[in-house]
Every structure is written in C-alpha cells, then in structure tokens.
Design an enzyme around this catalytic site. Structure first.
Site, PDB file in Angstrom:
ATOM      1  N   ASP A  34       0.870  -1.573   0.064  1.00  0.00           N
ATOM      2  CA  ASP A  34      -0.107   0.253  -0.047  1.00  0.00           C
ATOM      3  C   ASP A  34       0.521   1.327  -0.344  1.00  0.00           C
ATOM      4  O   ASP A  34       2.098   1.289   0.112  1.00  0.00           O
ATOM      5  CB  ASP A  34      -0.685  -0.135   1.401  1.00  0.00           C
ATOM      6  N   ASP A  66      -9.974   3.482  -3.557  1.00  0.00           N
ATOM      7  CA  ASP A  66     -11.245   2.335  -2.779  1.00  0.00           C
ATOM      8  C   ASP A  66     -12.917   2.622  -3.184  1.00  0.00           C
ATOM      9  O   ASP A  66     -13.139   3.411  -3.638  1.00  0.00           O
ATOM     10  CB  ASP A  66     -11.671   1.956  -1.751  1.00  0.00           C
TER      11      ASP A  66
HETATM   12  C1  GLA Z   1      -6.175   0.979   1.663  1.00  0.00           C
HETATM   13  C2  GLA Z   1      -6.330   0.127  -0.166  1.00  0.00           C
HETATM   14  C3  GLA Z   1      -7.280  -0.842   0.149  1.00  0.00           C
HETATM   15  C4  GLA Z   1      -6.666  -1.345   1.717  1.00  0.00           C
HETATM   16  C5  GLA Z   1      -7.039  -0.074   2.491  1.00  0.00           C
HETATM   17  C6  GLA Z   1      -6.222  -0.833   3.690  1.00  0.00           C
HETATM   18  O1  GLA Z   1      -6.921   1.874   1.568  1.00  0.00           O
HETATM   19  O2  GLA Z   1      -6.643   0.841  -1.563  1.00  0.00           O
HETATM   20  O3  GLA Z   1      -7.517  -1.615  -0.714  1.00  0.00           O
HETATM   21  O4  GLA Z   1      -6.201  -1.546   1.613  1.00  0.00           O
HETATM   22  O5  GLA Z   1      -6.159   0.447   2.555  1.00  0.00           O
HETATM   23  O6  GLA Z   1      -6.230   0.142   5.136  1.00  0.00           O
END
Ligand code: GLA
Length: 557
Positions: free
Chosen positions: A186, A251
């Site tokens: 990430d 997301d």
């Molecule tokens: C980001 C990523 C997600 C997830 C979260 C975890 O938002 O895009 O897919 O892994 O972090 O905090």
C-alpha cells in the site's frame, strides 16, 4: 528472476481445461466454431490473480479465526473448483511491533498456534493452514514507514510503524520465508512522506526478487497506490518482475463490517463504474501485467444481484484481478453462482491476458466493449463483448463484426451469463439491455485480415541490448492492436521496454519460444491521433537470443 513465474500459467491451465471441456459439450456442433481444445495459442498466457481479500468485509479486525473460516469457505463452496486461489490478509494483521533486530512481531492471540508443534505469533501457521486447503496465501504491507492504519485507521486505534520502509529486504524475505505467495504493498506512508512511487516500488520489486532467489519461493507483487503518478506507465515489469498488478483507482467503498459502527456503509454501482472507467489502460496490460480496479464488491450491501452481476461482467471483460471482498461464509446462492460461472471467469482469465477496449458509444451511456481472447486451433477469432447501458431506461445496443475486427460472415454469439447459444449472425448483433446493467456475450467468427505487416527498419545496440524499431503505424482510435512475432531461444523470459515515438509506453515480457519456432504476443498501442503515422521501438535488456520479426497491425478496435 524465478522460473516459477514463467511457468505459472501451466499451474493454472486446469481451469481452462474445465472451461473448454464444458464449452465443447455446450456448443452445438452446427456452430461454425467451438472453443479451442488447445488453450495456449500464444505463449503470452498469463492470468490475473483470482481470490479473496479480508479488507472489504473485515477492515483491520482480521485474525486467524476469520482467515480460517474464509479459506474453508473458498475451499468448499465451489470457488476453489472454479479457479479461485488467493486468500489475502490485508491491513490489521500487524500492529507495527518489531524486535531489536527489526523483525516483525505479531500479536500472539491474533495469530495463535493452529496445529501441534507450532508457535503462537508465527505467520507460517496461517500460511500452512491455507496451503493445506490447496489455496495460496497473501499478505500486506505499506511502502512507507507507517501504513494506512496510522494515517487513517478505519476501525481500531492508530498504528504507527506499520510499514516496511527501511526494512524492505528484511520484510519481503520474511514474507517469503513464512510461505506467502502474494504481497500487496500500500501507499499511505509513501504518499504522506512524499516518496516517488516509481522509485519506491522498484526498490520493493528488487527486494521481492532477492527474497525469491534466497527462498526459491515466488511472491506475486500487488502495487496499491491508487493510480498516483500513473502506475500504468511505469509499473509493468517494474524492477524486472515478470508479473504484477497495480491499482489504478481509489477504493470503491470503505469496508462494510457487520456489527460495527461501519456496518451501514453501502457500495454503489456508480462507484463500480467509476473504477471500471479509471482502470482502462490497455496499453499497459499484457504478458502478465494487469491494471487493478480494486477488490470487488460483488455480493456486498448496496448492490442488487443484477448490479453484482454487471460488476463481475465489467471486471471479467477488463481481465482484472478478481479479488472478492464479500464475506464468503455468507454469500447468497445467486451470488455464489455468479462468482463460479466458468465461462465468465474464463473470459477474465483468458491466456491472451489483455484488457477490453471500448468499441463504440452509440449515444451517451450506451456502449460496446470488447476483449480479445485467444484464437482457437480451428483459427476462429474470439471476443468477449459487453453491452453496457449506463442510462435509466432499457435500451437496445448493437455491434457490427467489423468493429470487433471480424469479417462480415457467419459468426456465433453465446450468452455467457445464461450459458446458452444465441445463434449465428452474419453482420452483427444487438440486444436489449436493462437500465444500469451490462450484458456479456462470447462472439466467435473469422478474423478480419490485418491492416498491415511491418518489418523492423532499424536494429541497433549491442547484442543482448538490441532495439527493434517499426515506423509508419497509422493510429486507430482509441487503441491500435498489434501482434508482435518474435523468437526467444534463451530459455528465459525477456523484459522489453516499449517506446512510442521515443516515449516509454509500457514494459512487456516475451516468454521463451521453442528452438526454431516463432511465437506472438498481442498488445494495444496508445498512439497520438494527431500523429498520422507513429514509430515504436522495443528495447531489450540482456536478451541475447531474442529476435523480433514482423508486426501485424490488427483490424478492429
Ligand atoms: C487502502 C487500500 C485498500 C486497503 C486499505 C487498508 O485504502 O486501497 O485496498 O488495503 O488501504 O487500510
């Protein structure tokens, strides 16, 4: 780089064998063609990862109990048989503690011993459990010093030091030693520290390679920086890796966790469409590299069954990683049937490994998308097409065969969701598509003749560091499809930089070919429309036994 990657396709071929067996039974002999009984028309057969991740339904509350229940569900509910492989542990597995030597230390209660002789706090325990079910295990970290659970925790307290910066070699080696098969990295720390993602992820790619060499164990590389700095321009093959995925968008929705304050969150189909659109970078998706539009919301609160089906349709035609976010122990039977539809999964996992492109927009919100699939041994060309209706009314959407690069000739159409043949059509096909949904069909017909053949006009550089250049390619909008014929008798895959008019567009990998035989890869070029004719170059690095021959410019969008 490990040979495992080069040959991982062979490990997953059984999925396609099942699909092909089914289709051979299902398609009436009267049709002009059937699915191939040989699935690798090209050696560029790589598949996007397929599995489940803990994030969407469990946020950072993940522990061994949850993972075991999900892995068991995947192994027994038909998903494993349908090809699902990965059980991915996302954020929350590690609370940021290290020992004096910098080794990751995990909570003993969260990750207890699971079998006799095991020690609590050893992540190898859960990996063994997942592997014991015939599945693969994924893990998660951040490229920065602290991860998302520090900068914006979803549930639970802020967790500093939950990233791998300063420990890349140590952490990725640890992941491989524990036996993980996949790592998602990430970018919360990276972004907050203003790091350069191309630089940082290249360092991580090297750390992964080192770990692979030292352990003999492959780690699939999943880059998650939500499209910052256009990863599709630098992520394919970053650091010399031979297969990877990169997130292109944010997301779709924050986690929806039952019995918590976030239980009321809802996915929306608008969000799904936004990620689908933001993920269209076909010029970067080929030969084992995949754009990643985020984990799926199929079967989660907020989406109707029809919207879940359209969501899966869009991910499958994108050839996207199919990582399910729903709680697998609570899937409704309709959703489970969708997730295990072998023909739809077959489109996603097709060995050609390319993304869809938009063929037409008949009027705002009425669109035709097409994904090129492997050609059968009988020579018939195949496309997965999606008729997407973004409007609020049911509408008829039509496509003609030449738009798909097929000849005007008898062509079969099969409804992939209903799993029935629709018929044979001479010039094209149209269907009514309900409001706000996407329909998917398999089209099999005769490939239109290529628009041209190009031969390398310049070959320069040292042996092993050669460049092949081709000039005079006329752009087709929005993407120009080409088939690259080559031979590579080195026994190992060759990483190549692909430049368009001297600008790097993508990285491709040319797998080894049998001595004396040529092979091909199919790629989409993004050519400037105003430039009437473009030049492209392939620059090889350390590939002494590589020859790039003819380029075919393919008809159709
Ligand atoms: C980001 C990523 C997600 C997830 C979260 C975890 O938002 O895009 O897919 O892994 O972090 O905090």
């Amino acid at each position: 780089m490990t040979k495992q990657r080069e040959y991982k396709v062979r490990r997953t071929c059984w999925q396609f064998v099942l699909l092909i067996l089914f289709l051979q039974l299902a398609i009436a002999p009267a049709l002009p063609m059937t699915y191939a009984n040989k699935i690798t028309a090209s050696t560029s057969d790589q598949h996007p990862p397929i599995g489940w991740s803990s994030w969407n339904s469990f946020s950072n509350l993940v522990d061994a109990k949850i993972i075991m229940a999900q892995a068991k569900a995947m192994a027994t509910n038909g998903m494993k048989d349908a090809g699902y492989q990965y059980v991915n542990i996302d954020e929350g597995w590690w609370l940021g503690k290290r020992d004096s030597a910098g080794n990751i230390v995990v909570d003993l209660h969260q990750w207890p011993a699971l079998a006799l002789g095991e020690q609590a706090g050893d992540m190898a325990n859960i990996v063994k459990f997942i592997h014991g079910l015939g599945l693969k295990a994924g893990i998660y970290t951040d490229a920065g010093e602290s991860g998302c659970s520090y900068y914006g925790p979803d549930l639970g307290p802020r967790m500093p030091h939950t990233g791998s910066e300063g420990h890349y070699e140590q952490d990725f080696l640890q992941f491989a030693k524990w036996g993980f098969d996949y790592v998602k990295v990430d970018w919360c720390g990276g972004s907050n520290e203003n790091l350069d993602p191309a630089v940082q992820y290249a360092r991580i790619a090297h750390a992964i390679q080192d770990a692979e060499v030292r352990t003999g164990h492959s780690l699939y590389f999943s880059i998650c920086n939500w499209g910052a700095n256009s990863p599709w321009t630098w992520a394919p093959g970053i650091g010399g890796v031979e297969a990877d995925i990169w997130r292109t968008t944010g997301d779709i929705v924050a986690p929806i966790v039952a019995n918590t304050r976030n239980a009321g969150r809802r996915a929306s189909f608008k969000g799904v469409l936004g990620n689908f659109d933001g993920n269209i970078h076909p010029e970067a998706q080929h030969t084992g590299f995949f754009n990643d539009p985020d984990m799926m919301m199929v079967g989660m609160p907020g989406l109707s069954n029809a919207q879940s089906q359209s969501h899966l349709t869009l991910w499958a035609v994108s050839g996207a990683p199919l990582i399910i976010g729903a709680d697998l122990t609570k899937l409704n039977p309709d959703v489970l049937r969708m997730l295990t539809n072998p023909e739809v999964i077959g489109v996603d996992q097709d060995p050609l490994g390319v993304q869809c492109t938009r063929v037409s927009e008949l009027s705002p919100g009425l669109e035709v998308w097409s994904k090129r699939l492997t050609t059968g041994p009988d020579g018939y060309a195949r496309r997965a097409i999606v008729l997407l209706n973004r409007t609020g009314n049911a509408e008829r959407i039509a496509v003609t065969w030449p738009e798909l690069g097929l000849q005007t000739a008898p062509t079969s159409v099969r409804n992939l969701w209903k799993r029935e043949n629709v018929g044979i059509f001479q010039t094209g096909y149209s269907a009514m598509v309900p409001a706000g949904t996407a329909e998917m069909f398999l089209v099999e017909g005769s490939e239109a003749p290529p628009l041209g053949h190009l031969h390398a006009t310049v070959v320069h550089g040292q042996r092993g560091n050669l460049a092949w250049s081709f000039f005079g390619i006329k752009p087709i909008t929005p993407f120009t499809w080409i088939r690259v014929h080559y031979s590579n008798i080195s026994g190992a895959a060759c990483g190549i930089d692909l430049d368009v008019n001297d600008m790097r567009q993508s990285g491709i990998v040319l797998p080894p070919t049998a001595n004396g035989q040529d092979d091909s890869v199919t790629i989409a070029l993004k050519l400037a429309v105003r430039t009437r004719s473009s030049g492209i170059s392939f620059r090889g690095h350390g590939c002494s036994s590589l020859t790039i021959g003819t380029l075919e410019v393919l008809a159709g969008k």
